[in-house]
Design an enzyme around this catalytic site. Structure first.
Site, PDB file in Angstrom:
ATOM      1  N   ASP A 107       0.853  -1.190   0.000  1.00  6.42           N
ATOM      2  CA  ASP A 107       0.000   0.000   0.000  1.00  6.42           C
ATOM      3  C   ASP A 107       0.886   1.235   0.000  1.00  6.42           C
ATOM      4  O   ASP A 107       2.079   1.155   0.314  1.00  6.42           O
ATOM      5  CB  ASP A 107      -0.930  -0.008   1.223  1.00  6.42           C
ATOM      6  CG  ASP A 107      -2.226   0.760   0.982  1.00  6.42           C
ATOM      7  OD1 ASP A 107      -2.350   1.442  -0.061  1.00  6.42           O
ATOM      8  OD2 ASP A 107      -3.120   0.689   1.848  1.00  6.42           O
ATOM      9  N   ASP A 108       0.299   2.362  -0.353  1.00  6.79           N
ATOM     10  CA  ASP A 108       1.062   3.602  -0.349  1.00  6.79           C
ATOM     11  C   ASP A 108       1.297   4.100   1.068  1.00  6.79           C
ATOM     12  O   ASP A 108       2.388   4.563   1.402  1.00  6.79           O
ATOM     13  CB  ASP A 108       0.374   4.683  -1.196  1.00  6.79           C
ATOM     14  CG  ASP A 108      -1.071   4.969  -0.780  1.00  6.79           C
ATOM     15  OD1 ASP A 108      -1.653   4.230   0.036  1.00  6.79           O
ATOM     16  OD2 ASP A 108      -1.639   5.954  -1.313  1.00  6.79           O
ATOM     17  N   ASP A 111      -2.175   4.419   7.678  1.00 14.03           N
ATOM     18  CA  ASP A 111      -2.572   5.567   8.481  1.00 14.03           C
ATOM     19  C   ASP A 111      -2.978   5.094   9.876  1.00 14.03           C
ATOM     20  O   ASP A 111      -2.169   5.064  10.793  1.00 14.03           O
ATOM     21  CB  ASP A 111      -3.708   6.299   7.771  1.00 14.03           C
ATOM     22  CG  ASP A 111      -4.073   7.631   8.410  1.00 14.03           C
ATOM     23  OD1 ASP A 111      -3.916   7.782   9.636  1.00 14.03           O
ATOM     24  OD2 ASP A 111      -4.536   8.534   7.695  1.00 14.03           O
TER      25      ASP A 111
END
Length: 172
Positions: A107-108, A111
């Site tokens: 994933d980028d 969070d």
């Protein structure tokens, strides 16, 4: 001191930067897979993980690439952007995935970690990698490149367009 909106504490990522950071992630993962150091497949968490996953797959010469689509935000801009319960909209090929052994899930950004928590429950033996990580989500990722503070908003190149921006301290 000027009060800032949450999105004004921004970390702007260019295409060049995401490419360099995704390559650095690939270098970190090289030789770390369970199959004599190799990985069986790369799975991108869509949509943000697609560009980094493509770069990682290229750098590590992994030809099997798939996606898992997870929705955990309602996007509308500003106050309308709210978290919701993560939901899988599209699963990767079950024959490839198994329990996740030898699978690299990319994933980028991690969070809060809620997206990866859901995917990790499905594929507990996969290796989870993100290019960027925030403190709340760090426990859910096995590998990452850059940590940013929880209150930093990351602006990815696929979310931006070039336009004029007012100077921070007025216009005089």
């Amino acid at each position: 001191m000027t009060d800032r909106l949450p999105h004004e504490k921004g970390f702007h990522i260019s295409w060049d930067q995401i490419h360099r950071d995704a390559r650095a992630l690939a270098w970190r993962l090289d030789g770390k897979g369970p199959d004599a150091g190799g990985w069986r497949a790369v799975v991108a968490i869509t949509r943000g993980g697609m560009a980094p996953a493509m770069i990682v797959a290229r750098e590590l010469d992994i030809r099997t690439v798939d996606t898992i689509s997870v929705k955990s935000y309602h996007s509308g801009g500003g106050a309308a952007d709210q978290r919701r319960e993560a939901e899988v909209l599209k699963h990767p090929d079950a024959e490839i995935m198994g329990d996740g052994t030898g699978i690299l899930i990319v994933d980028d950004l991690v969070d809060t970690g809620k997206t990866l928590e859901l995917v990790r429950e499905m594929y507990p033996k996969a290796h989870f990698a993100a290019v960027y990580a925030k403190p709340a989500g760090k426990p859910m990722v096995d590998s990452f490149i850059t940590e940013v503070s929880q209150d930093t908003w990351i602006f990815f190149p696929w979310d931006m367009a070039l336009q004029y921006v007012q100077p921070f301290r007025g216009t005089d």
